[in-house]
Enzyme design. Structure first.
Site, PDB file in Angstrom:
ATOM      1  N   GLU A 156      -8.014 -22.382 -39.249  1.00 55.74           N
ATOM      2  CA  GLU A 156      -7.823 -21.019 -38.786  1.00 55.74           C
ATOM      3  C   GLU A 156      -8.453 -20.736 -37.428  1.00 55.74           C
ATOM      4  O   GLU A 156      -9.546 -21.212 -37.118  1.00 55.74           O
ATOM      5  CB  GLU A 156      -8.395 -20.027 -39.803  1.00 55.74           C
ATOM      6  CG  GLU A 156      -7.635 -20.018 -41.104  1.00 55.74           C
ATOM      7  CD  GLU A 156      -8.029 -18.901 -42.036  1.00 55.74           C
ATOM      8  OE1 GLU A 156      -7.167 -18.474 -42.823  1.00 55.74           O
ATOM      9  OE2 GLU A 156      -9.195 -18.454 -42.003  1.00 55.74           O
ATOM     10  N   CYS A 170     -10.777 -10.926 -46.012  1.00 52.21           N
ATOM     11  CA  CYS A 170     -10.153 -11.759 -44.989  1.00 52.21           C
ATOM     12  C   CYS A 170      -8.698 -11.966 -45.366  1.00 52.21           C
ATOM     13  O   CYS A 170      -8.327 -11.868 -46.533  1.00 52.21           O
ATOM     14  CB  CYS A 170     -10.877 -13.087 -44.827  1.00 52.21           C
ATOM     15  SG  CYS A 170     -11.086 -14.022 -46.335  1.00 52.21           S
TER      16      CYS A 170
END
Length: 191
Positions: free
Chosen positions: A121, A72
């Site tokens: 996020e 990620c």
């Protein structure tokens, strides 16, 4: 705790529209909503589905020594999610094989983490089915990788959830819900 303080991350609204850029560490201290992506690679075997997870290096700026999805990160300015995902697969795990990555939509989360960091996020989840992979782990990023069975992940999430990063469960659930209709499709390896 190593990080390039010159890296810019896209700041977004709740629809995922980029509204500017912020310095990576400042954004993670303030908790501003920013664009990210999470990659999950998986393989289908006769005894079930296995997911390639990484254990984050203990030198990461947050969530060190915890297990997470395959990789990620954040896209660089003017970089697509697909390009960024392939870049990070290579940088973190040495994976250069062409892999078809499917966009599985996004999750939004906010978590206060160690080292005074806040992850807030708009996380675009992408997944790819693979058979065999050659890897070359970057030990500055990742301390270990291994294939986890679905049963092992679900057992650990239930009994030892702190084994994983704060975002892992959301990413795993998005992938797990999305791949079952497609597990019998032939693997497409050109992307």
């Amino acid at each position: 705790m190593s990080i390039d303080s010159n890296i810019l991350v896209p700041l977004v609204d709740f629809a995922g529209n980029i509204r500017g850029y912020g310095e990576k560490m400042a954004v993670h201290r303030s908790g501003e909503l920013h664009l990210a992506f999470s990659v999950m690679l998986y393989r289908v075997q006769s005894d079930g589905i296995y997911f390639l997870l990484q254990k984050r290096a203990n030198t990461k700026y947050h969530s060190g020594d915890t297990w997470s999805n395959t990789c990620c990160s954040h896209p660089l300015p003017h970089e697509t999610i697909r390009t960024a995902a392939k870049r990070r697969l290579k940088e973190e795990l040495g994976i250069e094989a062409p892999i078809l990555l499917r966009n599985l939509n996004h999750v939004i989360y906010r978590s206060e983490l160690d080292n005074g960091m806040i992850e807030h996020e708009f996380d675009i989840v992408v997944a790819g089915q693979v058979h065999d992979l050659n890897t070359d782990v970057n030990l500055n990023e990742v301390s270990e990788i291994r294939w986890w069975s679905q049963q092992e992940i679900e057992h650990t999430l239930l009994n030892e959830p702190n084994t994983f990063t704060a975002w892992f469960k959301l990413v795993y659930e998005r992938v797990e819900q999305s791949i079952y209709p497609d597990i019998n499709e032939p693997l497409i390896s050109n992307a």
